[in-house]
Design a protein around this motif. Sequence first.
Motif, PDB file in Angstrom:
ATOM      1  N   ASP A 141       0.833  -1.207   0.000  1.00  0.00           N
ATOM      2  CA  ASP A 141       0.000   0.000   0.000  1.00  0.00           C
ATOM      3  C   ASP A 141       0.867   1.257   0.000  1.00  0.00           C
ATOM      4  O   ASP A 141       0.593   2.223  -0.729  1.00  0.00           O
ATOM      5  CB  ASP A 141      -0.924   0.003   1.216  1.00  0.00           C
ATOM      6  N   SER A 142       1.900   1.239   0.828  1.00  0.00           N
ATOM      7  CA  SER A 142       2.805   2.383   0.881  1.00  0.00           C
ATOM      8  C   SER A 142       3.521   2.595  -0.447  1.00  0.00           C
ATOM      9  O   SER A 142       3.669   3.727  -0.929  1.00  0.00           O
ATOM     10  CB  SER A 142       3.833   2.173   2.004  1.00  0.00           C
ATOM     11  N   GLU A 143       3.948   1.490  -1.069  1.00  0.00           N
ATOM     12  CA  GLU A 143       4.647   1.591  -2.357  1.00  0.00           C
ATOM     13  C   GLU A 143       3.721   2.073  -3.463  1.00  0.00           C
ATOM     14  O   GLU A 143       4.128   2.850  -4.333  1.00  0.00           O
ATOM     15  CB  GLU A 143       5.247   0.224  -2.709  1.00  0.00           C
ATOM     16  N   HIS A 144       2.454   1.642  -3.422  1.00  0.00           N
ATOM     17  CA  HIS A 144       1.481   2.142  -4.398  1.00  0.00           C
ATOM     18  C   HIS A 144       1.291   3.649  -4.238  1.00  0.00           C
ATOM     19  O   HIS A 144       1.216   4.386  -5.229  1.00  0.00           O
ATOM     20  CB  HIS A 144       0.141   1.424  -4.231  1.00  0.00           C
ATOM     21  N   GLY A 145       1.181   4.103  -2.990  1.00  0.00           N
ATOM     22  CA  GLY A 145       1.021   5.531  -2.744  1.00  0.00           C
ATOM     23  C   GLY A 145       2.196   6.338  -3.257  1.00  0.00           C
ATOM     24  O   GLY A 145       2.027   7.369  -3.920  1.00  0.00           O
ATOM     25  N   ALA A 146       3.402   5.866  -2.957  1.00  0.00           N
ATOM     26  CA  ALA A 146       4.608   6.557  -3.428  1.00  0.00           C
ATOM     27  C   ALA A 146       4.683   6.542  -4.953  1.00  0.00           C
ATOM     28  O   ALA A 146       5.073   7.544  -5.579  1.00  0.00           O
ATOM     29  CB  ALA A 146       5.848   5.903  -2.825  1.00  0.00           C
ATOM     30  N   HIS A 147       4.284   5.416  -5.555  1.00  0.00           N
ATOM     31  CA  HIS A 147       4.320   5.311  -7.019  1.00  0.00           C
ATOM     32  C   HIS A 147       3.338   6.287  -7.670  1.00  0.00           C
ATOM     33  O   HIS A 147       3.670   6.954  -8.664  1.00  0.00           O
ATOM     34  CB  HIS A 147       3.983   3.878  -7.430  1.00  0.00           C
ATOM     35  N   ASN A 148       2.143   6.391  -7.106  1.00  0.00           N
ATOM     36  CA  ASN A 148       1.144   7.316  -7.650  1.00  0.00           C
ATOM     37  C   ASN A 148       1.602   8.763  -7.528  1.00  0.00           C
ATOM     38  O   ASN A 148       1.359   9.581  -8.436  1.00  0.00           O
ATOM     39  CB  ASN A 148      -0.189   7.115  -6.935  1.00  0.00           C
ATOM     40  N   GLN A 149       2.235   9.107  -6.425  1.00  0.00           N
ATOM     41  CA  GLN A 149       2.767  10.462  -6.269  1.00  0.00           C
ATOM     42  C   GLN A 149       3.839  10.756  -7.319  1.00  0.00           C
ATOM     43  O   GLN A 149       3.890  11.858  -7.886  1.00  0.00           O
ATOM     44  CB  GLN A 149       3.352  10.639  -4.869  1.00  0.00           C
TER      45      GLN A 149
END
Length: 347
Positions: A251-259
């Motif tokens: 979840d954290s990696e998805h958030g960072a990727h979207n940013q």
Amino acid sequence: MSYSEDVVASKLSSLNETQESIVNISQWILFHRRYAEQTVRTWSKFISEAPTHKKLALIYLANEVVQQSKARKKDEFIQAFSKVIISTIEGVYRQASQDLQNKIRRVIEIWRERAIFSEMLVADLDSKLEDVDKKKAKPLGGGRRIGQGMNSFGLGLPPEVSKLATAYNDITAKGSATGTQIATADKEFDQLFADDLSTSKHDPAGYAARAEQALSSIEAAVAASEAVITSRTAVIAQLESLLDVHKAALDSEHGAHNQLLEKQSKVRDILQNVNNKILQAAPDNENDNLVSTKNDDIPDPEYTPLSPVTQIVNVVDPSHASDKALLEGLDQTVADFLTSLVPQTNI
């Protein structure tokens, strides 16, 4: 088979490292738990004199006996082993190879994790083995011993993976042993009820002894089954914990990727806008920087287009020596044609 130290020694001599051998002999030993002191003394003497390849199997046998005793809440063998385990294990460890030492350490770690013996006893045993290690020559370069300061795999795994590996090893080790114990219990149960107590060929005392043996086997299978269930539950818990850790990380990696994607899009938009402005402004800037060289005081020259004949006359005139020479160098037909175009006044 009646109990005697010679029979115990015979059982120990036939022992090998297979689960079936360890479980069968441990069940026989547990059945005769009233002779726990004698059995443990015989075990301690036998392991000190046994060849190196047999020592590990004897340690595994002791481990099976004390763990089953703990599961059944029978402390005869735990008390008996507590009196000799430190000196016996220290003697074996002192003469053991590095590989055997690592396996002994693993057994001791199991005793610590499952509280088979008292914390003080395990701590004293650890201290004795550390003294043995210190007396050995240190590795070149001051390196640590194999397995020291590492997890159960001897690798620098993350803690959550190491816990899962330990739980998985535990269930794997117990699985085959439990299967053997259940098979033995089923066999003795079937044999017991295949015989009729009322028939004359079975005396009550003998039948009672067989029933006691069957009960002992079933209790061992129940304890082993409970241990497997506990271990399996621990494996599932570790898997779920590991899954939760990686879900949170994902979840954290998805958030960072979207940013990052948003930032990438914004920078691309800015770059496109800047390039468009540069392209739009480029002609005006270039014209503004041009310096005019026109002089308004000088009139533009008049331009009178020449007719084709005039252009040719201006180019080739036979009256001029140079043009005459040029005509002489041409093909005669071409020269005649050009000459015919020139007015006769110029010839």
